[in-house]
Design a protein around this motif. Structure first.
Motif, PDB file in Angstrom:
ATOM      1  N   LEU A 331      29.670 112.416  37.782  1.00 17.74           N
ATOM      2  CA  LEU A 331      30.435 111.289  38.269  1.00 17.74           C
ATOM      3  C   LEU A 331      31.587 111.760  39.152  1.00 17.74           C
ATOM      4  O   LEU A 331      32.201 112.803  38.896  1.00 17.74           O
ATOM      5  CB  LEU A 331      30.990 110.485  37.096  1.00 17.74           C
ATOM      6  CG  LEU A 331      29.945 109.889  36.144  1.00 17.74           C
ATOM      7  CD1 LEU A 331      30.631 109.192  34.976  1.00 17.74           C
ATOM      8  CD2 LEU A 331      29.035 108.931  36.890  1.00 17.74           C
ATOM      9  N   SER A 377      27.257 101.366  40.234  1.00 12.26           N
ATOM     10  CA  SER A 377      27.243 101.698  38.804  1.00 12.26           C
ATOM     11  C   SER A 377      28.539 102.409  38.453  1.00 12.26           C
ATOM     12  O   SER A 377      28.622 103.635  38.470  1.00 12.26           O
ATOM     13  CB  SER A 377      26.033 102.585  38.473  1.00 12.26           C
ATOM     14  OG  SER A 377      24.824 101.907  38.747  1.00 12.26           O
ATOM     15  N   ASP A 378      29.554 101.643  38.171  1.00 10.44           N
ATOM     16  CA  ASP A 378      30.870 102.173  37.830  1.00 10.44           C
ATOM     17  C   ASP A 378      30.879 102.571  36.354  1.00 10.44           C
ATOM     18  O   ASP A 378      30.456 101.805  35.483  1.00 10.44           O
ATOM     19  CB  ASP A 378      31.926 101.104  38.104  1.00 10.44           C
ATOM     20  CG  ASP A 378      33.344 101.592  37.897  1.00 10.44           C
ATOM     21  OD1 ASP A 378      33.532 102.802  37.650  1.00 10.44           O
ATOM     22  OD2 ASP A 378      34.268 100.760  37.966  1.00 10.44           O
ATOM     23  N   HIS A 379      31.357 103.775  36.068  1.00 11.47           N
ATOM     24  CA  HIS A 379      31.435 104.263  34.693  1.00 11.47           C
ATOM     25  C   HIS A 379      32.871 104.297  34.174  1.00 11.47           C
ATOM     26  O   HIS A 379      33.136 104.898  33.135  1.00 11.47           O
ATOM     27  CB  HIS A 379      30.824 105.673  34.599  1.00 11.47           C
ATOM     28  CG  HIS A 379      29.333 105.696  34.769  1.00 11.47           C
ATOM     29  ND1 HIS A 379      28.720 105.470  35.973  1.00 11.47           N
ATOM     30  CD2 HIS A 379      28.343 105.908  33.862  1.00 11.47           C
ATOM     31  CE1 HIS A 379      27.406 105.565  35.812  1.00 11.47           C
ATOM     32  NE2 HIS A 379      27.157 105.816  34.557  1.00 11.47           N
ATOM     33  N   ASP A 380      33.802 103.661  34.883  1.00 13.71           N
ATOM     34  CA  ASP A 380      35.206 103.635  34.462  1.00 13.71           C
ATOM     35  C   ASP A 380      35.642 102.178  34.279  1.00 13.71           C
ATOM     36  O   ASP A 380      35.774 101.452  35.271  1.00 13.71           O
ATOM     37  CB  ASP A 380      36.083 104.321  35.513  1.00 13.71           C
ATOM     38  CG  ASP A 380      37.531 104.459  35.078  1.00 13.71           C
ATOM     39  OD1 ASP A 380      37.937 103.771  34.120  1.00 13.71           O
ATOM     40  OD2 ASP A 380      38.257 105.253  35.685  1.00 13.71           O
ATOM     41  N   ARG A 421      16.774 105.506  35.684  1.00 14.60           N
ATOM     42  CA  ARG A 421      17.932 105.575  34.798  1.00 14.60           C
ATOM     43  C   ARG A 421      17.571 105.778  33.321  1.00 14.60           C
ATOM     44  O   ARG A 421      18.447 106.032  32.497  1.00 14.60           O
ATOM     45  CB  ARG A 421      18.801 104.339  34.965  1.00 14.60           C
ATOM     46  CG  ARG A 421      19.562 104.316  36.288  1.00 14.60           C
ATOM     47  CD  ARG A 421      20.611 105.420  36.319  1.00 14.60           C
ATOM     48  NE  ARG A 421      21.285 105.530  37.595  1.00 14.60           N
ATOM     49  CZ  ARG A 421      22.397 104.856  37.922  1.00 14.60           C
ATOM     50  NH1 ARG A 421      22.928 104.008  37.068  1.00 14.60           N
ATOM     51  NH2 ARG A 421      22.957 105.029  39.094  1.00 14.60           N
ATOM     52  N   ARG A 462      27.371 104.679  26.120  1.00 12.20           N
ATOM     53  CA  ARG A 462      27.244 104.613  27.586  1.00 12.20           C
ATOM     54  C   ARG A 462      26.973 103.180  28.039  1.00 12.20           C
ATOM     55  O   ARG A 462      27.498 102.713  29.058  1.00 12.20           O
ATOM     56  CB  ARG A 462      26.110 105.541  28.017  1.00 12.20           C
ATOM     57  CG  ARG A 462      25.673 105.428  29.456  1.00 12.20           C
ATOM     58  CD  ARG A 462      24.486 106.356  29.712  1.00 12.20           C
ATOM     59  NE  ARG A 462      23.781 106.000  30.939  1.00 12.20           N
ATOM     60  CZ  ARG A 462      24.142 106.407  32.153  1.00 12.20           C
ATOM     61  NH1 ARG A 462      25.200 107.184  32.293  1.00 12.20           N
ATOM     62  NH2 ARG A 462      23.446 106.054  33.216  1.00 12.20           N
ATOM     63  N   THR A 465      30.115 101.112  27.950  1.00 13.99           N
ATOM     64  CA  THR A 465      30.984 101.457  29.075  1.00 13.99           C
ATOM     65  C   THR A 465      30.524 100.776  30.358  1.00 13.99           C
ATOM     66  O   THR A 465      31.330 100.198  31.102  1.00 13.99           O
ATOM     67  CB  THR A 465      31.005 102.986  29.277  1.00 13.99           C
ATOM     68  OG1 THR A 465      31.557 103.600  28.111  1.00 13.99           O
ATOM     69  CG2 THR A 465      31.835 103.364  30.487  1.00 13.99           C
ATOM     70  N   LEU A 466      29.236 100.831  30.627  1.00 12.80           N
ATOM     71  CA  LEU A 466      28.715 100.215  31.846  1.00 12.80           C
ATOM     72  C   LEU A 466      28.919  98.706  31.843  1.00 12.80           C
ATOM     73  O   LEU A 466      29.273  98.114  32.871  1.00 12.80           O
ATOM     74  CB  LEU A 466      27.230 100.566  32.005  1.00 12.80           C
ATOM     75  CG  LEU A 466      26.932 101.989  32.460  1.00 12.80           C
ATOM     76  CD1 LEU A 466      25.458 102.318  32.285  1.00 12.80           C
ATOM     77  CD2 LEU A 466      27.340 102.189  33.918  1.00 12.80           C
TER      78      LEU A 466
END
Length: 550
Positions: A331, A377-380, A421, A462, A465-466
């Protein structure tokens, strides 16, 4: 269909003759089959690339598919392979018959292209080599161009790493009422890693990473030896493309992925691409238009299903520019280069071909068969945007151009199908992710893996978070399976079919969730009657991204 004069000249006279014969064109004289030391049809039969008047058939003669030379235990001489296509499963009403020449140059595979069939109907087919007769396959032609089509049913799948689990999902897929199957890539994996199958033993010849023609041929033999996969090919025509693991993890154009040192030499990677594409052609139901020319293959193509839908299959690997801000698997937060106007995941010719097709098509639904995630696809979950650059997030200009074309068309009928994915997503697509108020212009349905990532869980950390970081993500699930689709003039429906485990055979299947899209109204909505969910297998969360080979 003949090879172009240019391709013939590239191959040379003797080489062109071998390629034409091995590609499955009807032979003019019979070559007798040797006395087989077993069944020559161990890898099954398949059909694909359906048209209104025909399909391409496939088989490969391989009485010993794991022979060390990867040639399947066949003789050096060519063999005439006969085929029959019938209207009934007992072959009383023959619709077409012919022969194809299996040669050593293409590992004794054949790809006869059958024409003259009636549109929108089922057929049965079989092969014969000497006294040996293949299993019977079933295939279907598509509706005639412009014909009124009331309904279409299909499934899409991807990512079937062999040692991660059993192909139970394909056994259930065979029981579905489908017109065809779409495979979005990672049909094989170039190497093994942590194993999910209980009690497996991998032969010595399959432990090394595939990097040459012998290695890739053995990988395909390993995967096609699975009875569930062979049965799924025999049950429906398939439309296939590739992603990265058919060659090397996270490769981009002529840049290899993050592999061992020898992969860093461009000349060696070109040779590797050549071998991988050739082995892929030898083992899938592909037409002569997809016959590789060295390290190049044409895999982006379009299918029409009457007036109801157009399916456009993309190639997001072969023409893309190099990865930025790392190797694509990690990331990144600050990566302005991913917005550069000259970065492309499609290549300019394919992008223009795609947009032209979206603009001109009269079909009621537009479907993209796509390998890697198109949505951001933001992971934050916080104010930062943390993304990987191996997907469309690393090629923002191309994403903007494609979604702008969909928005300009103004019909609200674009649906994107995605693999890679190893997770199930439903995500609405916006034309510009830098503008939070940009309108939704399409929907992306991402399907999980058949096995990759091992058993999986419904909602791992995960996934939470997504969902927290991406307001347009409507659904997440981390189990294994495939997506079943039904579409008519008014409504698109995606059913997420999942199994609770793949580490041992015999898993049941259920519908974890169903989402619908109304024609003319972009964006997905949850269906109120999703069916029967499948519980978790009570195992640890899926492997982390690095291990899963993303």
């Amino acid at each position: 269909m003949a090879l172009s004069r240019r391709r013939l000249l590239q191959a040379g006279t003797a080489g062109a003759a071998a390629l034409l014969a091995g590609a499955g064109l009807a032979s003019s004289a019979p070559y007798r089959a040797p006395r087989w030391l077993g069944d020559p049809f161990t890898l099954g039969v398949a059909s694909g690339d359906p048209l209104p008047d025909g399909v391409v058939l496939w088989t490969r003669l391989a009485p010993d598919p794991f022979a060390p030379d990867a040639l399947g235990g066949t003789a050096r001489a060519p063999v005439t392979v006969e085929y029959e296509v019938a209207e009934d499963e007992h072959f009383r009403r023959i619709a077409a018959r012919g022969s194809a020449l299996a040669t050593r140059e293409l590992a004794h595979s054949v790809h006869p292209e059958v024409r003259g069939l009636a549109p929108d109907r089922w057929y049965y087919y079989r092969f014969r080599a000497g006294a040996a007769i293949s299993p019977v396959g079933r295939t279907r032609t598509v509706p005639a161009a412009g014909a009124r089509v009331a309904r279409l049913r299909f499934a899409f799948a991807s990512c079937q790493h062999w040692s991660s689990g059993y192909y139970t999902a394909y056994r259930h897929l065979c029981d579905e009422d489908l017109d065809f199957v779409v495979h979005l890539g990672d049909y094989i994996y170039e190497k093994e890693w942590a194993r999910g199958r209980a009690g497996i033993a991998i032969p010595e010849t399959l432990r090394a990473e595939a990097a040459d023609l012998t290695g890739y041929r053995l990988r395909y033999a390993q995967y096609k030896a699975e009875p569930e996969l062979r049965a799924a090919h025999a049950a429906f025509p398939w439309i296939c493309t590739f992603d990265d693991h058919e060659i090397d993890n996270n490769w981009a154009g002529f840049d290899p992925g993050a592999g061992i040192d020898i992969h860093l030499l461009p000349a060696l990677f070109r040779r590797r691409r050549t071998a991988a594409f050739r082995a892929m052609y030898e083992h899938l139901p592909l037409r002569i238009d997809q016959l590789p020319a060295g390290p190049h293959i044409r895999m982006h193509r379009r299918y029409a299903f009457g007036d109801l839908a157009d399916l456009t299959m993309l190639d997001t690997r072969q023409y893309r520019t190099s990865l930025v801000c790392g190797d694509g698997g990690n990331l990144v937060v600050d990566c302005p280069d991913r917005f550069a106007a000259d970065r492309t995941i499609l290549g300019a010719p394919q992008r223009e071909w795609l947009i032209d097709g979206l603009t001109r098509s009269p079909a009621r639904w537009q479907i993209l068969g796509n390998q890697v995630a198109m949505a951001q696809s933001d992971h934050d979950p916080g104010p930062a945007v943390a993304v990987g650059t191996d997907a469309w997030d690393g090629y923002v200009a191309d994403r903007d151009a494609v979604l702008a074309a969909a928005a300009a068309r103004g019909r609200g009928n674009l649906v994107v199908l995605t693999g890679d994915r190893h997770e199930n997503y439903v995500v609405d697509l916006r034309g510009n992710y830098r503008d939070p108020h940009a309108p939704v212009v399409a929907t992306e349905f991402t399907g999980t893996s058949i096995t990759t990532g091992r058993d999986g869980t419904d909602l791992p950390p995960r996934g939470r978070t997504l969902l927290a970081a991406n307001p347009d993500m409507k659904f997440f699930n981390g189990q294994r399976g495939y997506v079943r689709v039904e579409v008519d003039e008014r409504l698109w429906r995606s059913d997420y079919r999942v199994v609770p485990y793949v580490g041992r055979p015999g898993a049941p299947i259920g519908t974890r969730a169903s989402y619908v899209v109304e024609h003319g109204r972009p964006g997905a909505q949850a269906d109120r009657d999703p069916g029967v969910a499948v519980p978790d297998a009570k195992v640890p969360d899926p492997a982390p991204m690095a291990e899963a080979g993303r």
